[in-house]
Design a protein around this motif. Structure first.
Motif, PDB file in Angstrom:
ATOM      1  N   ASN A  61       9.404  79.679  12.437  1.00 37.80           N
ATOM      2  CA  ASN A  61       9.001  78.286  12.614  1.00 37.80           C
ATOM      3  C   ASN A  61       7.498  78.233  12.880  1.00 37.80           C
ATOM      4  N   LYS A  62       6.945  77.049  12.722  1.00 32.29           N
ATOM      5  CA  LYS A  62       5.496  76.883  12.820  1.00 32.29           C
ATOM      6  C   LYS A  62       4.983  77.217  14.214  1.00 32.29           C
ATOM      7  N   ALA A  63       5.737  76.822  15.246  1.00 33.22           N
ATOM      8  CA  ALA A  63       5.293  77.062  16.623  1.00 33.22           C
ATOM      9  C   ALA A  63       5.163  78.556  16.902  1.00 33.22           C
ATOM     10  N   LYS A  64       6.149  79.343  16.450  1.00 34.45           N
ATOM     11  CA  LYS A  64       6.107  80.779  16.682  1.00 34.45           C
ATOM     12  C   LYS A  64       4.984  81.426  15.869  1.00 34.45           C
ATOM     13  N   GLU A  66       2.126  80.011  14.938  1.00 37.35           N
ATOM     14  CA  GLU A  66       0.838  79.676  15.555  1.00 37.35           C
ATOM     15  C   GLU A  66       0.633  80.432  16.865  1.00 37.35           C
ATOM     16  N   TYR A  67       1.728  80.598  17.622  1.00 39.93           N
ATOM     17  CA  TYR A  67       1.618  81.349  18.880  1.00 39.93           C
ATOM     18  C   TYR A  67       1.201  82.795  18.628  1.00 39.93           C
TER      19      TYR A  67
END
Length: 362
Positions: A61-64, A66-67
């Motif tokens: 997913n995008k959040a992971k 970017e993190y």
């Protein structure tokens, strides 16, 4: 599998980790190393460089995504004290990573000179099972599994010893001892505890007698000469010494087995996850503990068993517990005494196993 278990497996299978990283590893420099720029999952030294690894499970997913990128970027701001160049590596699970993130990952790593490597979660699951099998084979002679008991503190031993102290007696009737307790359940739990630590033995004439250990334990009872909200006084230093003597005498009763397995649990997990009361179930951790203990306990039972046995080990100065207010888990460390006790018990079990198996070689 969650990231902490993946990391646990990788660090116990350095040959697999080395293959996946593509570097010849010499020594581990640290793991879960907290810095001002974030926590480094683990770092290794090779002959010519330092490797700093950011471990990820599937990037799906995008959040992971970017993190992961942000974390590695922040690593580059760390002032490493070393003469060797530092290489940064992103190591992620290829099976569970979305294809749409693969090219952006490659582009990011190429731009910032970061090494990108993958591992297989299927490989990790197989290695995990092998690790557990090896752990179960390395405990020497079979002790039987730990047993969940409602014994929160070892100072409760003094509940049974107190009447012997008050009357300066070596023997009392079982009825006299039972009358101290409000319920038969409490009487059974407390007296069983004294038997597991070989302080009391029941005799055929309806009497309960102190063993030699029990007499010494009674003689070192902390008299209640001050007011306290505690139901029983703390163990005296000499009482602790007696219990440690009993713990290492080669007779493995239920309470002693619980302590041994708990010390082993702390050693194998680096003391990273003692569950706080009320924490919700973690299926991976429950599976690991049940495999280690040879049981099929529910999470609530496992949590109580760990917490109660931790209390007992704290009383005997075998572990130190660090309560973390904003974490679901507390940390534990073996004291030097705890490390020596664990080492002694494991060595004793290995020697007993050899004593049993050597004659069978003929």
């Amino acid at each position: 599998m969650n990231e902490s278990l993946v990391q646990w497996v990788l660090l116990r299978r350095p040959e697999y980790l080395q293959e996946k990283l593509g570097f010849e590893l010499e020594r581990k420099l640290g793991e879960n190393y907290t810095t001002e720029q974030g926590r480094i999952d683990f770092a290794f030294e090779t002959k010519s460089e330092i490797l700093v690894v950011e471990l990820e499970t599937g990037i799906n997913n995008k959040a992971k995504f970017e993190y992961c990128l942000e974390q590695v970027t922040r690593y580059k701001d760390i002032d490493f004290v070393t003469q060797k160049p530092v290489k940064f590596i992103i190591l992620f699970d290829e099976e569970n990573t979305s294809p749409k993130f693969i090219k952006p990952l490659h582009d990011f790593c190429e731009k910032l000179d970061i090494v990108l490597r993958t591992y297989s979660i299927l490989d990790i699951q197989k290695l995990y099972k092998k690790c557990l099998e090896e752990l179960s084979k390395s405990t020497g002679i079979h002790l039987g599994p730990p047993v969940a008991m409602d014994v929160v503190y070892l100072r409760w031993l003094n509940k049974v010893i107190k009447p012997f102290y008050d009357k300066n007696a070596d023997e009392l009737s079982i009825t006299d001892v039972r009358n101290i307790f409000k319920s038969r359940t409490s009487f059974g739990v407390y007296t069983s505890l004294t038997k597991y630590f070989e302080l009391i033995e029941e005799k055929q004439n309806g009497m309960a007698g102190l063993t030699d250990y029990g007499k010494r334990f009674r003689d070192n009872y902390n008299a209640e000469i001050i007011k306290s909200r505690a139901s029983m006084p703390d163990l005296s230093t000499e009482q602790k010494r007696i219990l440690l003597e009993v713990l290492t005498n080669g007779v493995f009763t239920k309470s002693k087995v619980n302590i041994y397995y708990f010390l082993r649990f702390v050693h194998l997990t680096n003391g990273d996850w003692l569950p706080n009361s009320g924490i919700s179930e973690d299926k991976e951790k429950l599976k690991f503990i049940n495999f280690l203990f040879g049981k099929s306990y529910r999470w609530t039972t496992i949590r109580k068993l760990l917490l109660f046995t931790c209390n007992q080990c704290e009383e005997l100065e075998l572990v130190e517990r660090m309560r973390l207010s904003k974490s679901k888990y507390d940390r534990m460390v073996l004291t030097t005494l705890g490390s020596r006790v664990l080492g002694y018990l494991e060595l004793y079990l290995h020697l007993r196993r050899e004593q049993l198996q050597i004659p069978l070689q003929i």
